[in-house]
Design an enzyme around this catalytic site. Structure first.
Site, short mmCIF file in Angstrom:
data_model
loop_
_atom_site.label_atom_id
_atom_site.label_comp_id
_atom_site.label_asym_id
_atom_site.label_seq_id
_atom_site.Cartn_x
_atom_site.Cartn_y
_atom_site.Cartn_z
N ARG A 134 89.76 88.60 24.88
CA ARG A 134 89.21 87.21 24.65
C ARG A 134 90.65 86.44 24.24
O ARG A 134 90.53 85.24 23.56
CB ARG A 134 88.35 87.14 23.48
CG ARG A 134 87.03 87.77 24.02
CD ARG A 134 85.89 87.12 23.42
NE ARG A 134 84.57 87.53 24.00
CZ ARG A 134 84.13 88.75 23.37
NH1 ARG A 134 84.58 89.52 22.66
NH2 ARG A 134 82.92 89.14 24.09
N LYS A 156 98.65 75.76 31.45
CA LYS A 156 97.92 75.93 32.90
C LYS A 156 98.05 77.27 33.27
O LYS A 156 99.51 77.92 33.34
CB LYS A 156 97.99 75.11 33.95
CG LYS A 156 97.41 73.84 33.66
CD LYS A 156 97.72 73.16 34.96
CE LYS A 156 97.11 71.41 35.05
NZ LYS A 156 97.34 70.80 36.27
N GLU A 198 110.31 69.91 41.96
CA GLU A 198 109.67 69.41 40.63
C GLU A 198 110.53 68.55 39.93
O GLU A 198 110.01 67.59 39.21
CB GLU A 198 109.20 70.60 39.83
CG GLU A 198 108.30 71.60 40.50
CD GLU A 198 106.92 71.37 40.85
OE1 GLU A 198 106.44 70.25 40.23
OE2 GLU A 198 106.13 72.22 41.39
N LYS A 240 107.42 66.47 30.15
CA LYS A 240 106.30 67.49 30.33
C LYS A 240 105.53 67.38 28.86
O LYS A 240 104.18 67.19 28.89
CB LYS A 240 106.55 68.55 30.95
CG LYS A 240 105.32 69.51 31.15
CD LYS A 240 104.98 69.97 32.49
CE LYS A 240 103.42 70.62 32.40
NZ LYS A 240 103.35 71.48 33.70
N GLU A 250 94.24 67.13 31.29
CA GLU A 250 94.27 66.48 32.57
C GLU A 250 92.94 65.55 32.93
O GLU A 250 92.56 65.60 33.88
CB GLU A 250 94.40 67.35 33.69
CG GLU A 250 95.02 66.76 35.10
CD GLU A 250 95.42 67.68 35.86
OE1 GLU A 250 96.09 68.88 35.46
OE2 GLU A 250 95.16 67.50 37.04
N ARG A 254 98.04 63.31 32.75
CA ARG A 254 98.57 64.75 33.18
C ARG A 254 98.62 64.78 34.60
O ARG A 254 99.19 65.50 35.30
CB ARG A 254 97.89 65.43 32.45
CG ARG A 254 98.68 66.99 32.83
CD ARG A 254 98.33 68.21 31.84
NE ARG A 254 98.97 69.49 32.24
CZ ARG A 254 99.06 70.58 31.67
NH1 ARG A 254 98.40 70.73 30.42
NH2 ARG A 254 99.52 71.79 32.15
N ASN A 258 100.73 65.84 39.28
CA ASN A 258 100.45 66.34 40.64
C ASN A 258 101.07 65.61 41.90
O ASN A 258 100.46 65.82 43.02
CB ASN A 258 98.84 66.33 40.80
CG ASN A 258 98.11 67.20 39.63
OD1 ASN A 258 98.83 68.21 39.43
ND2 ASN A 258 97.07 66.91 39.10
N HIS A 261 101.20 67.37 44.95
CA HIS A 261 100.59 68.97 45.11
C HIS A 261 99.25 68.84 45.74
O HIS A 261 99.02 70.05 46.24
CB HIS A 261 100.49 68.88 43.35
CG HIS A 261 101.75 69.65 42.78
ND1 HIS A 261 102.77 68.67 42.52
CD2 HIS A 261 102.04 70.75 42.27
CE1 HIS A 261 103.74 69.54 41.97
NE2 HIS A 261 103.29 70.47 41.68
N HIS A 265 99.47 72.06 48.00
CA HIS A 265 98.48 73.38 47.96
C HIS A 265 97.94 73.38 49.25
O HIS A 265 97.43 74.38 49.82
CB HIS A 265 97.28 72.72 46.83
CG HIS A 265 98.07 73.09 45.60
ND1 HIS A 265 97.26 72.58 44.27
CD2 HIS A 265 99.29 73.38 45.03
CE1 HIS A 265 97.92 72.71 43.31
NE2 HIS A 265 99.13 73.33 43.61
N HIS A 278 106.07 77.33 46.75
CA HIS A 278 105.65 76.13 46.18
C HIS A 278 106.32 75.00 46.34
O HIS A 278 105.92 73.86 46.49
CB HIS A 278 104.97 76.59 44.97
CG HIS A 278 104.48 75.40 44.27
ND1 HIS A 278 103.17 75.13 44.29
CD2 HIS A 278 105.03 74.86 43.12
CE1 HIS A 278 102.79 74.05 43.57
NE2 HIS A 278 104.11 73.91 42.79
#
Ligand SMILES: NC(=O)c1ccc[n+]([C@@H]2O[C@H](COP(=O)([O-])OP(=O)(O)OC[C@H]3O[C@@H](n4cnc5c(N)ncnc54)[C@H](O)[C@@H]3O)[C@@H](O)[C@H]2O)c1
Length: 375
Positions: A134, A156, A198, A240, A250, A254, A258, A261, A265, A278
């Site tokens: 956990r 993330k 990025e 960031k 987000e 935030r 993206n 992105h 993706h 990426h």
């Protein structure tokens, strides 16, 4: 967007500290040159349990795994695990194998996982840290440019699903990020340019002057000048950290991160995470987003041209190994996490230093934008 002030320490590592302010889950990002040797010093102040798992892929393990674990003295219990390189390790099977290794080696609740590597290692080992017993301590040591400026900050973590990228994951903040710019010296050009994708993203979305620094220091950046890079990495991290502080989950700004992105993706999923990296996909995605902004007359032509010219410098194209299909790419984009009520949410540049998030209902706009990457 106002930048938070970082703390600068004048020492031989030229260290800067940027704090990600999330109340009781706040953490520091220690940025320096050669400061990896200080990792146990920082960790000592954060944890009481001295069990540490350092997880790295082969290219990083060959270069750094022994020297990083040697930084820890005999009073630490450090174990090393080498995982597969690349997106193939962002799978449920790979995660399960790490759980088994941790259990067999009796890692406890107070133990610390240290992903030593690029964004793939951080995402996957971070997901393990978030879920094993956990949740156990996570300390990122990002070694690729992309991981230093982006993926190691903000919590993330996650893995891919055959139906889409990063679809299984969590928000799980690290206790510390140790960013040693010297790691970048061994990054190959392809990966380095991926990270620059990025960095360019930050240049477009923030008015902090990164875009101008990129334009004005192109040769130094192409030649990996460590002092210019240190400065730019530090700027990106501050942006960031500030965004994450204001919007951890987000719900708002935030999403600006993206930029490029949703397209990226789709390209990566279409290429089945092989043959297209990426960061390369992000550069191509930014091209498409600029095309949509131009079509909607959101961005002045002069700014669009500056962005396109900067992207041209890095000469990234879709691989020819597969002819991508516009309709198939659109279908993948519709499955993206950011799709709401059937319309695709795109981050679109308004000018250099400002972006906006917009639901795009006119699919022909998106289909036409693929022309920006030669489709
Ligand atoms: N969590 C987030 O917020 C976030 C943000 C952006 C991207 N990502 C994820 O990050 C991943 C991409 O990260 P990446 O570009 O770092 O890829 P990566 O982790 O695959 O690293 C790129 C390559 O460089 C090698 N490498 C890393 N550091 C090195 C060094 N110092 N010297 C030599 N080789 C080195 C790696 O072994 C790998 O072969 C994607 O899976 C993407 O989804 C996550």
């Amino acid at each position: 967007m106002k930048l938070i002030q970082g703390k600068t320490v004048i020492n031989k590592y030229r260290e800067h500290t940027v704090t990600v302010d999330l109340k009781d889950r706040s953490y520091d990002i220690q940025i320096g040159e050669g400061n990896i040797s200080r990792l146990p010093v920082y960790l000592e102040n954060l944890v009481t349990n001295r069990q540490v798992a350092i997880i790295a892929p082969p290219p990083v393990a060959d270069l750094y795994l022994d020297s990083v674990s040697a930084c820890f003295g005999n009073n630490w219990n450090v174990q090393k695990l080498i995982i597969a390189d690349g997106e193939t390790s962002k799978t449920q099977d790979a995660v399960s194998a790490v759980y088994t290794w941790l259990l067999e080696n009796h890692f406890e609740r107070g133990a610390t996982i240290i992903p030593l590597g690029g964004g793939v290692t951080g995402d996957m080992a971070g997901f393990v840290a978030a879920t094993y017993l956990r949740g156990i301590n996570l300390v990122h040591v990002p070694t690729s440019l992309l991981a230093q400026v982006d993926s190691s900050i903000g919590g993330k973590v996650g893995i891919n699903h055959p139906l889409g990228k990063n679809l299984i994951g969590a928000f799980y903040q690290p206790r510390l990020v140790l960013t040693d710019i010297n790691f970048l010296k061994t990054l190959n050009d392809d990966e380095y340019y991926c990270g620059l994708g990025e960095v360019i993203k930050y240049g477009i979305l923030s008015p902090a002057g990164i875009f101008e620094k990129l334009e004005n220091n192109l040769n130094e950046i192409k030649n990996k000048n460590i002092s210019v890079l240190s400065d730019i990495v530090h700027d990106c991290i501050q942006i960031k950290a500030e965004i994450v502080k204001n919007d951890e989950k987000e719900a708002g700004i935030r999403a600006f991160l993206n930029l490029g992105h949703t397209y990226a993706h789709a390209f990566e999923t279409d290429f089945k995470y092989a043959g297209l990296k990426h960061g390369q996909a992000v550069i191509l995605g930014i091209r498409c987003a600029v095309a949509v902004s131009r079509k909607l007359k959101l961005i002045p032509d002069s700014d669009a041209i500056r962005i396109e010219s900067l992207l041209d410098e890095f000469n990234i194209h879709l691989p020819r190994s597969k002819k991508s299909d516009r309709a198939e790419l659109l279908a993948i984009m519709k499955r993206d996490k950011k799709t709401r009520a059937g319309s695709i949410n795109l981050v679109l540049p308004r000018k250099i230093g400002e972006v906006t998030v917009m639901p795009v209902t006119d699919e022909s706009l998106i289909l036409e934008s693929f022309a920006a990457v030669g489709l």
